[in-house]
Enzyme design. Structure first.
Site, short mmCIF file in Angstrom:
data_model
loop_
_atom_site.label_atom_id
_atom_site.label_comp_id
_atom_site.label_asym_id
_atom_site.label_seq_id
_atom_site.Cartn_x
_atom_site.Cartn_y
_atom_site.Cartn_z
N HIS A 232 -3.83 0.67 4.05
CA HIS A 232 -2.60 -0.08 4.32
C HIS A 232 -2.70 -0.76 5.68
O HIS A 232 -3.53 -0.40 6.52
CB HIS A 232 -1.37 0.84 4.32
CG HIS A 232 -0.88 1.18 2.95
ND1 HIS A 232 -1.41 2.20 2.20
CD2 HIS A 232 0.09 0.61 2.18
CE1 HIS A 232 -0.79 2.25 1.03
NE2 HIS A 232 0.12 1.30 1.00
N LYS B 211 1.87 0.90 9.23
CA LYS B 211 2.38 1.99 8.37
C LYS B 211 2.44 3.30 9.15
O LYS B 211 1.50 3.64 9.86
CB LYS B 211 1.51 2.13 7.11
CG LYS B 211 2.07 3.14 6.13
CD LYS B 211 1.47 2.98 4.74
CE LYS B 211 1.99 4.02 3.77
NZ LYS B 211 3.44 3.91 3.55
#
Ligand code: NAD
Length: 272
Positions: A161, A165
């Site tokens: 990600h 995040k």
């Protein structure tokens, strides 16, 4: 609360976040719904700004405001992609105001989850670690593969990600691990290996391993790898735009209309 004669009023909490802005765009492009309003953290610097402008759409005449209670009072359904502590509060507001609730926040602990379950005893709630069609298909395929293959196949879940995040492994990675555990008929907690570093010893047969990468603006890549001697099966999903999650969440919001109270998944919404 939902009125079948009128467009469904969708409220968004966390409306200036990455997902919040995508949700404003997804509501504006969907049929059968209107934007009832959006709130973010109290005293947000963009309070009073047009939500369409914040989402890159141009003016839509609906402004970011500060009153979460009022939003839950007037919306038919509220979509929440925020942070766990806030989700606990909004789940309680959904229950107290009788407002359907769609929640995608990840990194939840037991107390946050209990608040969501308490809401689901009074209103329809759709909760998913991932609202995309492709990931929900990957979940079903993972469960099927795990049920078919024995534990000569080592299961590893790998995710990547964007650099912002804040939780790891991703909710989707954990859901994929859960699907593999369900397919094998084992408890994920008993077989989960969530961090390898240093002299770890050999891999334990039957474990489900997780590996996490962070960087750039990656919206979400996930692979489940079934690795045996001399062969490997990989189920991979790559998200290139978070609109896939936003469109799925709006689909879930529309699906709550006239639905009984209960805790539903995206698999229920998609009819898998
Ligand atoms: P983000 O940080 O961009 O947005 C979170 C928003 O919540 C921010 O705007 C923040 O100001 C707001 N917020 C914080 N406190 C608040 C409060 N008291 N009231 C209202 N808003 C408040 O994060 P993001 O990338 O949009 O992700 C949000 C969550 O959604 C994360 O948990 C992420 O993992 C999850 N997510 C889930 C899916 C899915 O399909 N289920 C997909 C993408 C992201």
């Amino acid at each position: 609360m939902a009125n079948t004669e009128q467009a469904l009023g969708i409220g968004i909490v966390g409306a200036t976040g990455r997902m919040g802005r995508a949700l404003v765009r997804a509501v504006s492009e969907a049929d059968g719904c209107t934007l009832a309003g959006g709130v973010d953290v109290p005293n947000h610097p963009d309070t009073g700004a047009d939500l369409g402008v914040l989402a890159g759409l141009g003016e839509i005449g609906i402004l970011l405001f500060d009153e979460a209670d009022a939003l839950f009072g007037k919306a038919d359904v509220v979509i929440d992609f925020t942070v766990p502590a806030v989700t606990e509060r909004y789940a309680t507001l959904a229950r107290d105001t009788g407002t359907a609730y769609v929640v995608g926040t990840t990194g939840l602990e037991a107390s946050h989850q209990q608040a969501i379950e308490a809401a689901a005893s009074k209103v329809p709630v759709v909760q998913a670690a991932n609202f995309s069609l492709g990931v929900n298909l990957a979940l079903a395929l993972t469960k099927q593969a795990a049920a078919t293959l024995n534990d000569d196949f080592d299961v590893e879940v790998v995710e990547m990600h964007h650099r912002h995040k804040i939780d790891a492994p991703s909710g989707t990675a954990l859901a994929l691990g859960q699907a593999a555990a369900d397919g094998r008929g084992v408890e994920l907690d008993a077989v989960s290996d969530r961090g390898r570093d240093g002299i770890t010893g050999e891999r334990t047969k039957g474990d489900i391993g997780f590996a996490v990468l962070r960087g750039g603006n990656v919206a979400g890549d996930h692979s489940v790898i079934f690795a045996a001697d001399d062969e490997r099966i990989e189920i991979t999903h790559k998200a290139t735009d978070r609109m896939i999650f936003a469109r799925g969440a709006v689909k879930a919001a529309l699906w709550t209309r006239d639905r009984q109270a209960g805790l539903y998944s995206m698999q229920d919404v998609l009819g898998f």
